[in-house]
Design an enzyme around this catalytic site. Structure first.
Site, PDB file in Angstrom:
ATOM      1  CB  CYS A  30     163.056 -47.325 -60.878  1.00 58.83           C
ATOM      2  SG  CYS A  30     164.090 -48.532 -61.699  1.00 58.83           S
TER       3      CYS A  30
ATOM      4  CG  HIS B 278     159.262 -51.786 -61.522  1.00 61.22           C
ATOM      5  ND1 HIS B 278     158.961 -50.438 -61.477  1.00 61.22           N
ATOM      6  CD2 HIS B 278     160.617 -51.863 -61.506  1.00 61.22           C
ATOM      7  CE1 HIS B 278     160.102 -49.753 -61.442  1.00 61.22           C
ATOM      8  NE2 HIS B 278     161.118 -50.596 -61.456  1.00 61.22           N
ATOM      9  CD  GLU B 279     162.502 -54.960 -60.236  1.00 63.11           C
ATOM     10  OE1 GLU B 279     163.449 -54.880 -61.049  1.00 63.11           O
ATOM     11  OE2 GLU B 279     162.239 -54.052 -59.434  1.00 63.11           O
TER      12      GLU B 279
ATOM     13  CG  HIS C   7     164.057 -53.034 -64.992  1.00 59.48           C
ATOM     14  ND1 HIS C   7     164.626 -51.875 -65.471  1.00 59.48           N
ATOM     15  CD2 HIS C   7     163.561 -52.727 -63.769  1.00 59.48           C
ATOM     16  CE1 HIS C   7     164.485 -50.913 -64.584  1.00 59.48           C
ATOM     17  NE2 HIS C   7     163.838 -51.401 -63.536  1.00 59.48           N
TER      18      HIS C   7
END
EC number: 3.5.1.88
Length: 156
Positions: free
Chosen positions: A90, A132-133, A136
Site C-alpha cells: 500500500c 483494497h481501495e 480505504h
C-alpha cells in the site's frame, strides 16, 4: 495536474469512513486527475481519496490492462465464495507487505466521472485492487486484514 502528498501509517484520515460524493463537478474532476497523477508518480496501481487527505468516496485503479477506473461512490455488491490469499502492499504503508485473503471475484457498482452507473465484474488482480481501495473508503487498511505483515525485503 498536481502530485499530492500520500498520507501514511496512522494518519487519522486513513481510519475514517469517507463521505459519499453528492456533487460531480470540476473540483471532483480535478481530484480524480490529481489522484491519477499521484498514483502514477508513486508507481501504484490504485489510490483512494483518503490517502491524499480527502475524505470522499472516490478511487482510481489502473492495473496496466485496458481500462483505467475512476470510480465515485463505489460499493461491492457481490463477492465469490472462492477466496485467495496473496501479497498486498500500500502506498500509505511504504516498505510493508502483508498476506491478505480476499474473494477472487467481486461485482462493484459505482458512478463514473460522467455520472453514469457502472457495474464492474472483476477477478484476479483487478478484484483485489478494487477491494483494497474500497476498504480505504471505510477506514480499513490492508494492515487490518493481513494475516501477517512484514517488510518487503523479508517476503522472499
Amino acid at each position: 495536474m498536481a502530485i499530492k502528498k500520500i498520507r501514511t501509517n496512522d494518519d487519522p484520515v486513513l481510519k475514517r469512513k469517507a463521505k459519499k460524493v453528492t456533487n460531480i463537478d470540476d473540483r471532483l474532476e480535478r481530484l480524480l486527475t490529481n489522484m491519477l497523477d499521484t498514483m502514477y508518480e508513486a508507481e501504484g496501481i490504485g489510490l483512494a481519496a483518503p490517502q491524499i487527505g480527502i475524505s470522499k468516496r472516490v478511487i482510481v485503479v489502473d492495473i496496466g490492462e485496458d481500462e483505467i477506473y475512476q470510480l465515485i461512490n463505489p460499493e461491492i455488491v457481490d463477492t465469490s465464495d472462492e477466496q485467495e490469499k496473496a501479497l498486498e502492499g500500500c502506498l500509505s504503508y511504504p516498505g510493508l507487505q502483508g498476506r491478505v485473503t480476499r474473494p477472487v471475484k467481486v461485482t462493484v457498482k459505482a458512478l463514473n466521472p460522467q455520472e453514469e452507473e457502472m457495474i464492474i465484474e472483476a477477478e484476479g488482480l483487478l478484484a483485489r485492487a478494487l477491494q483494497h481501495e474500497i476498504d480505504h473508503l471505510d477506514g480499513i487498511t490492508f494492515i487490518d486484514r493481513a494475516e501477517e505483515v512484514f517488510r518487503e525485503e523479508e517476503s522472499h
